[in-house]
Design a protein around this motif. Structure first.
Motif, short mmCIF file in Angstrom:
data_model
loop_
_atom_site.label_atom_id
_atom_site.label_comp_id
_atom_site.label_asym_id
_atom_site.label_seq_id
_atom_site.Cartn_x
_atom_site.Cartn_y
_atom_site.Cartn_z
N GLY A 132 21.29 -18.90 55.57
CA GLY A 132 20.33 -17.93 56.06
C GLY A 132 19.91 -16.97 54.96
O GLY A 132 20.53 -16.91 53.90
N TYR A 176 18.81 -12.84 54.37
CA TYR A 176 18.92 -11.53 55.02
C TYR A 176 18.33 -10.43 54.14
O TYR A 176 18.51 -10.43 52.93
CB TYR A 176 20.39 -11.19 55.29
CG TYR A 176 21.14 -12.31 55.95
CD1 TYR A 176 21.02 -12.53 57.32
CD2 TYR A 176 21.94 -13.16 55.21
CE1 TYR A 176 21.68 -13.58 57.93
CE2 TYR A 176 22.61 -14.21 55.81
CZ TYR A 176 22.48 -14.41 57.17
OH TYR A 176 23.13 -15.45 57.77
N GLY A 177 17.69 -9.48 54.76
CA GLY A 177 17.23 -8.27 54.08
C GLY A 177 16.10 -8.51 53.11
O GLY A 177 15.32 -9.44 53.25
N CYS A 184 23.17 -5.25 46.94
CA CYS A 184 22.95 -5.68 48.32
C CYS A 184 24.19 -5.28 49.10
O CYS A 184 25.29 -5.22 48.55
CB CYS A 184 22.81 -7.20 48.40
SG CYS A 184 21.40 -7.89 47.52
N TYR A 222 26.73 -6.17 52.28
CA TYR A 222 27.16 -7.27 53.14
C TYR A 222 28.48 -6.90 53.78
O TYR A 222 29.49 -6.75 53.10
CB TYR A 222 27.31 -8.55 52.31
CG TYR A 222 27.92 -9.69 53.07
CD1 TYR A 222 27.14 -10.50 53.89
CD2 TYR A 222 29.27 -9.98 52.96
CE1 TYR A 222 27.69 -11.55 54.59
CE2 TYR A 222 29.84 -11.03 53.66
CZ TYR A 222 29.05 -11.82 54.47
OH TYR A 222 29.60 -12.86 55.16
N ARG A 223 28.49 -6.68 55.09
CA ARG A 223 29.71 -6.39 55.85
C ARG A 223 30.59 -5.32 55.20
O ARG A 223 31.80 -5.44 55.16
CB ARG A 223 30.51 -7.66 56.06
CG ARG A 223 29.76 -8.73 56.84
CD ARG A 223 30.66 -9.91 57.12
NE ARG A 223 29.94 -10.99 57.72
CZ ARG A 223 29.78 -11.18 59.02
NH1 ARG A 223 30.28 -10.34 59.89
NH2 ARG A 223 29.11 -12.22 59.47
N GLU A 256 31.44 -17.04 54.02
CA GLU A 256 30.08 -17.20 53.53
C GLU A 256 30.03 -16.89 52.04
O GLU A 256 30.73 -16.02 51.56
CB GLU A 256 29.12 -16.26 54.26
CG GLU A 256 28.82 -16.65 55.67
CD GLU A 256 27.78 -15.76 56.30
OE1 GLU A 256 26.83 -16.30 56.86
OE2 GLU A 256 27.92 -14.52 56.23
N CYS A 298 27.34 -15.61 49.34
CA CYS A 298 26.02 -14.96 49.31
C CYS A 298 25.62 -14.63 47.88
O CYS A 298 26.45 -14.24 47.07
CB CYS A 298 26.06 -13.66 50.12
SG CYS A 298 26.47 -13.90 51.85
N CYS A 317 22.97 -12.17 45.86
CA CYS A 317 22.12 -10.98 46.00
C CYS A 317 20.93 -11.13 45.06
O CYS A 317 21.10 -11.28 43.85
CB CYS A 317 22.94 -9.74 45.63
SG CYS A 317 22.01 -8.20 45.66
N GLY A 375 17.48 -8.61 48.85
CA GLY A 375 17.61 -9.74 49.77
C GLY A 375 18.79 -10.62 49.39
O GLY A 375 19.13 -10.74 48.22
N CYS A 391 22.60 -16.55 51.99
CA CYS A 391 24.00 -16.84 52.30
C CYS A 391 24.13 -18.24 52.91
O CYS A 391 23.31 -18.63 53.73
CB CYS A 391 24.56 -15.84 53.30
SG CYS A 391 24.58 -14.13 52.70
#
Length: 127
Positions: free
Chosen positions: A25, A27-28, A42, A44-45, A63, A65, A67, A72, A75
């Motif tokens: 996916g 994100y952002g 970035c 993330y959690r 995951e 990911c 950055c 954005g 991931c």
């Protein structure tokens, strides 16, 4: 010996794995407007990841990911979160504490699946 084991393992996976689907996916990512400070991380959690770097989250998130510029993140899951995996004659059990997939004989779930009892998370990722 190592080459023989590796070749057998790859052949086994290709022959017996019925399906593997990736889980990815994006994100952002808001971009930067003129006059704004550049985005350098970035989020993330609760973790902050530097621009143009990759982060592998621990279990149970599983995951990896990257950055990108503008904040954005792309991931993809690894281990059990990489997607469904089916092995003929086996039942899959997810180990949420390690991201690994465990396989048991579908006729006797007290017995590990022959030849493929565990697929470590490090061997399954789809970037």
């Amino acid at each position: 010996m190592l080459q023989t084991t590796l070749v057998f393992g790859v052949a086994y996976c290709l022959f017996y794995m019925q399906h593997v689907e990736a889980s990815c996916g994006f994100y952002g990512g808001v971009g930067i407007r003129p006059g704004e400070r550049p985005i350098t991380t970035c989020k993330y959690r609760g973790w902050e990841i530097s621009i143009n770097s990759t982060f592998r989250s621990p279990a149970p998130y599983c995951e990896e990911c990257t950055c990108g510029d503008g904040g954005g993140m792309a991931c993809c899951g690894y281990g059990w979160k990489a997607g469904p995996i089916g092995i003929q004659g086996c039942v899959r059990i997810i180990d949420y504490s390690t991201c690994d997939s465990l396989f048991f004989d579908e006729n006797d779930t007290s017995r590990p699946c022959p030849g493929m009892p565990r697929i470590p998370a490090s061997s399954i990722s789809f970037p």
